[in-house]
Design a protein around this motif. Structure first.
Motif, short mmCIF file in Angstrom:
data_model
loop_
_atom_site.label_atom_id
_atom_site.label_comp_id
_atom_site.label_asym_id
_atom_site.label_seq_id
_atom_site.Cartn_x
_atom_site.Cartn_y
_atom_site.Cartn_z
N ARG A 138 0.81 -1.22 0.00
CA ARG A 138 0.00 0.00 0.00
C ARG A 138 0.85 1.27 0.00
O ARG A 138 0.39 2.33 -0.45
CB ARG A 138 -0.93 0.01 1.22
CG ARG A 138 -2.05 -1.02 1.15
CD ARG A 138 -2.95 -0.91 2.36
NE ARG A 138 -3.69 0.35 2.38
CZ ARG A 138 -4.87 0.55 1.80
NH1 ARG A 138 -5.44 -0.42 1.10
NH2 ARG A 138 -5.48 1.71 1.91
N HIS A 139 2.08 1.15 0.50
CA HIS A 139 2.93 2.34 0.61
C HIS A 139 4.32 2.00 0.05
O HIS A 139 5.29 1.85 0.82
CB HIS A 139 3.01 2.80 2.05
CG HIS A 139 1.68 3.15 2.64
ND1 HIS A 139 1.03 4.34 2.37
CD2 HIS A 139 0.85 2.43 3.46
CE1 HIS A 139 -0.13 4.36 3.02
NE2 HIS A 139 -0.26 3.23 3.68
N PRO A 140 4.44 1.88 -1.26
CA PRO A 140 5.71 1.46 -1.86
C PRO A 140 6.86 2.44 -1.63
O PRO A 140 8.02 2.07 -1.78
CB PRO A 140 5.37 1.35 -3.35
CG PRO A 140 4.15 2.19 -3.54
CD PRO A 140 3.38 2.08 -2.26
N ALA A 141 6.57 3.67 -1.25
CA ALA A 141 7.64 4.64 -0.98
C ALA A 141 8.28 4.41 0.38
O ALA A 141 9.29 5.05 0.70
CB ALA A 141 7.09 6.06 -1.06
N VAL A 142 7.70 3.53 1.18
CA VAL A 142 8.24 3.22 2.51
C VAL A 142 9.07 1.95 2.43
O VAL A 142 8.63 0.95 1.85
CB VAL A 142 7.11 3.05 3.54
CG1 VAL A 142 7.68 2.71 4.92
CG2 VAL A 142 6.24 4.29 3.61
N GLU A 143 10.25 1.96 3.00
CA GLU A 143 11.09 0.77 3.05
C GLU A 143 10.69 -0.07 4.27
O GLU A 143 11.10 0.22 5.39
CB GLU A 143 12.57 1.17 3.14
CG GLU A 143 13.51 -0.03 3.16
CD GLU A 143 14.96 0.38 3.44
OE1 GLU A 143 15.76 -0.52 3.75
OE2 GLU A 143 15.26 1.59 3.38
N VAL A 144 9.90 -1.09 4.04
CA VAL A 144 9.34 -1.88 5.14
C VAL A 144 10.30 -3.02 5.50
O VAL A 144 10.69 -3.82 4.65
CB VAL A 144 7.96 -2.46 4.75
CG1 VAL A 144 7.40 -3.31 5.90
CG2 VAL A 144 6.99 -1.33 4.41
N ASP A 145 10.67 -3.08 6.76
CA ASP A 145 11.55 -4.13 7.28
C ASP A 145 10.75 -4.94 8.30
O ASP A 145 10.50 -4.49 9.42
CB ASP A 145 12.78 -3.51 7.95
CG ASP A 145 13.81 -4.55 8.35
OD1 ASP A 145 13.46 -5.74 8.42
OD2 ASP A 145 14.97 -4.17 8.60
#
Length: 318
Positions: A133-140
């Motif tokens: 949903r938020h591809p601009a966020v680098e999710v770890d």
């Protein structure tokens, strides 16, 4: 006094809501003062919290006075974010307010755009959805929490406690954070991709347990070059028996416990003294400064010099 505003939105998860309330309101400075004032605020007069209905004393206007805003998770993390909430959070961020999310509260923070270009985390189950949903966020998904300075995110459930203690440590140093940790009865270190900055007392061991005298001895002898055989001889048992009983009572091995104890002592010395890093390495039992730096960074997540720069001033002001 530092104002913490906990924002309760519809379908707020009670555990996530209660964590910052309990941790921050119980925190005490060495002189007994309470450093935090906590307010629960909401966008609506009543909030559906699943098992109960919540009536908050404050509305969104409380965000304007907050030094820190905490965003608990909601049962439906993909629910559209109310425009008033969106604008209030963005306005708070523009003023420099610190904003932290717990569990799926990362979806709320991400919806504001404030996490764009930053690393973030959430409950591992929800991490793929957050990334989609938020591809601009680098999710770890593999860490307990992520600290970007002004914006912080944590994983699910108990990781919110880790995050709150980390915030206390940032604000008031290790001693205050350790007291808050004891009140919360949390373990020494949490295993996870994110190394913990917080210095706690040793893991709780039942009074009268076989390991209790040995742990006290290890704490007093962290500077010595101890081997597993040395520790076993002190305990009066074989190395195999020692490893088994030690793990049963502490959750780790004797040598790993000793290494953590050395790092904890080093954290204190970096905060409380002007001793050079190489001297501290020797004081806490590392054979070489290089080995000390490597171990410290592995456990704490930063090098000794960076740690001192981040926390020495905080301790001096605590």
């Amino acid at each position: 006094m530092h104002m913490v505003a906990v924002l309760a939105l519809d379908q707020v998860i009670p555990f996530d809501l209660g964590t910052p309330l309990e941790v921050f309101t119980r925190t005490r400075l060495p002189d007994g003062r309470t450093p935090y004032r906590v307010r629960v605020c909401a966008a609506t007069p009543t909030v559906n919290a699943g098992a109960f209905t919540l009536q908050a004393h404050w509305g969104l206007e409380a965000l304007a006075d907050a030094d820190t805003i905490v965003l608990p998770g909601c049962a439906t993390p993909t629910a559209p974010l109310d425009d008033d909430v969106l604008h209030a959070l963005r306005a708070a961020a523009a003023r420099g307010t610190r904003i932290a999310s717990i569990c799926s509260g990362a979806f709320i923070l991400a919806a504001t755009g404030l996490l764009d270009g930053l690393r973030a985390t959430t409950h591992w189950v929800a991490a793929p959805l957050l990334a989609a949903r938020h591809p601009a966020v680098e999710v770890d998904p593999d860490v307990l929490y992520v600290d970007n300075g002004q914006f912080l995110t944590s994983a699910g459930a108990a990781a919110g406690l880790d995050l709150c203690l980390h915030l206390i440590r940032r604000d008031h140093g290790s001693a205050v954070a350790a007291d808050a940790a004891r009140l919360s009865v949390v373990p020494l270190e949490r295993e996870g991709g994110q190394a913990q900055f917080i210095v706690h007392d040793p893991p709780p061991v039942p009074r009268g347990a076989a390991m209790e005298p040995l742990l006290a001895w290890l704490e007093d002898n962290v500077a010595r070059d101890l081997t597993l055989e040395d520790i076993a001889a002190r305990a009066g048992m074989s190395t195999r028996t020692l490893n088994r009983r030690f793990r049963e009572q502490t959750g780790t091995t004797p040598l790993q416990w000793l290494l953590r104890a050395r790092v904890r002592r080093a954290q204190y010395l970096l905060e409380a003294t002007d001793h050079p890093v190489d001297r501290i390495a020797a004081q806490v039992g590392f054979g070489s400064p290089t080995a000390f730096r490597d171990r410290f960074k592995r456990v704490v997540g930063t090098n000794p010099g960076g740690y001192r720069a981040a926390f020495r001033t905080v301790r001096a002001l605590a």
